[in-house]
Write a protein that holds these residues in place. Structure first.
Motif, PDB file in Angstrom:
ATOM      1  N   LEU A  35       0.820  -1.208   0.000  1.00 36.85           N
ATOM      2  CA  LEU A  35       0.000   0.000   0.000  1.00 36.85           C
ATOM      3  C   LEU A  35       0.859   1.264   0.000  1.00 36.85           C
ATOM      4  N   ALA A  36       1.984   1.229   0.704  1.00 39.77           N
ATOM      5  CA  ALA A  36       2.888   2.383   0.723  1.00 39.77           C
ATOM      6  C   ALA A  36       3.497   2.627  -0.654  1.00 39.77           C
ATOM      7  N   LEU A  51       9.413  -5.415  -3.969  1.00 45.21           N
ATOM      8  CA  LEU A  51       9.160  -6.202  -2.755  1.00 45.21           C
ATOM      9  C   LEU A  51       9.387  -7.701  -2.948  1.00 45.21           C
ATOM     10  N   ASN A  52       9.746  -8.088  -4.172  1.00 45.00           N
ATOM     11  CA  ASN A  52      10.004  -9.488  -4.488  1.00 45.00           C
ATOM     12  C   ASN A  52       8.793 -10.372  -4.174  1.00 45.00           C
ATOM     13  N   VAL A  53       7.636  -9.919  -4.652  1.00 44.92           N
ATOM     14  CA  VAL A  53       6.391 -10.679  -4.518  1.00 44.92           C
ATOM     15  C   VAL A  53       5.759 -10.785  -5.903  1.00 44.92           C
ATOM     16  N   SER A  54       4.749 -11.610  -6.039  1.00 43.37           N
ATOM     17  CA  SER A  54       4.102 -11.774  -7.342  1.00 43.37           C
ATOM     18  C   SER A  54       3.168 -10.603  -7.629  1.00 43.37           C
ATOM     19  N   LYS A  60      -4.160  -8.386  -5.667  1.00 39.10           N
ATOM     20  CA  LYS A  60      -5.119  -8.863  -4.660  1.00 39.10           C
ATOM     21  C   LYS A  60      -5.156  -7.926  -3.440  1.00 39.10           C
ATOM     22  N   VAL A  61      -3.989  -7.523  -2.972  1.00 34.84           N
ATOM     23  CA  VAL A  61      -3.914  -6.630  -1.800  1.00 34.84           C
ATOM     24  C   VAL A  61      -4.549  -5.279  -2.122  1.00 34.84           C
ATOM     25  N   ARG A  63      -6.842  -4.618  -4.412  1.00 31.05           N
ATOM     26  CA  ARG A  63      -8.298  -4.787  -4.536  1.00 31.05           C
ATOM     27  C   ARG A  63      -8.956  -4.851  -3.163  1.00 31.05           C
ATOM     28  N   ALA A  64      -8.351  -5.590  -2.253  1.00 34.09           N
ATOM     29  CA  ALA A  64      -8.901  -5.727  -0.900  1.00 34.09           C
ATOM     30  C   ALA A  64      -8.888  -4.393  -0.167  1.00 34.09           C
ATOM     31  N   ALA A  65      -7.882  -3.571  -0.426  1.00 36.36           N
ATOM     32  CA  ALA A  65      -7.782  -2.277   0.248  1.00 36.36           C
ATOM     33  C   ALA A  65      -8.869  -1.313  -0.229  1.00 36.36           C
ATOM     34  N   ARG A  66      -9.322  -1.504  -1.465  1.00 34.14           N
ATOM     35  CA  ARG A  66     -10.382  -0.642  -1.998  1.00 34.14           C
ATOM     36  C   ARG A  66     -11.714  -0.927  -1.337  1.00 34.14           C
ATOM     37  N   ASN A  67     -11.902  -2.142  -0.862  1.00 32.82           N
ATOM     38  CA  ASN A  67     -13.197  -2.547  -0.261  1.00 32.82           C
ATOM     39  C   ASN A  67     -13.282  -2.220   1.181  1.00 32.82           C
TER      40      ASN A  67
END
Length: 67
Positions: A35-36, A51-54, A60-61, A63-67
């Motif tokens: 998010l940052a 961040l070495n993530v997919s 997904k993160v 989208r979830a933060a928008r809800n």
């Protein structure tokens, strides 16, 4: 970011929703970092590389933060 992650851990533990505190803390910190990065204007691809993530995880993160 660390304070926010720890604060979320403490709040969640009081409700009894956490089985694995260490995993929860790391996931919360990772999500806060995603998010940052978004707040700084990085794209999903840039965030994923930094961040070495997919990229699907970043999506997904966000989208979830928008809800």
């Amino acid at each position: 970011m660390l304070q926010e992650s720890y604060s979320r851990l403490i709040r969640a533990r009081t409700t009894g929703r956490i089985r694995h505190a260490k995993a929860f803390l790391f996931a919360t910190a990772r999500n806060a970092a995603i998010l940052a990065c978004r707040a700084k204007g990085l794209t999903q691809a840039e965030t994923a590389r930094l961040l070495n993530v997919s990229q699907p995880l970043v999506s997904k993160v966000l989208r979830a933060a928008r809800n």
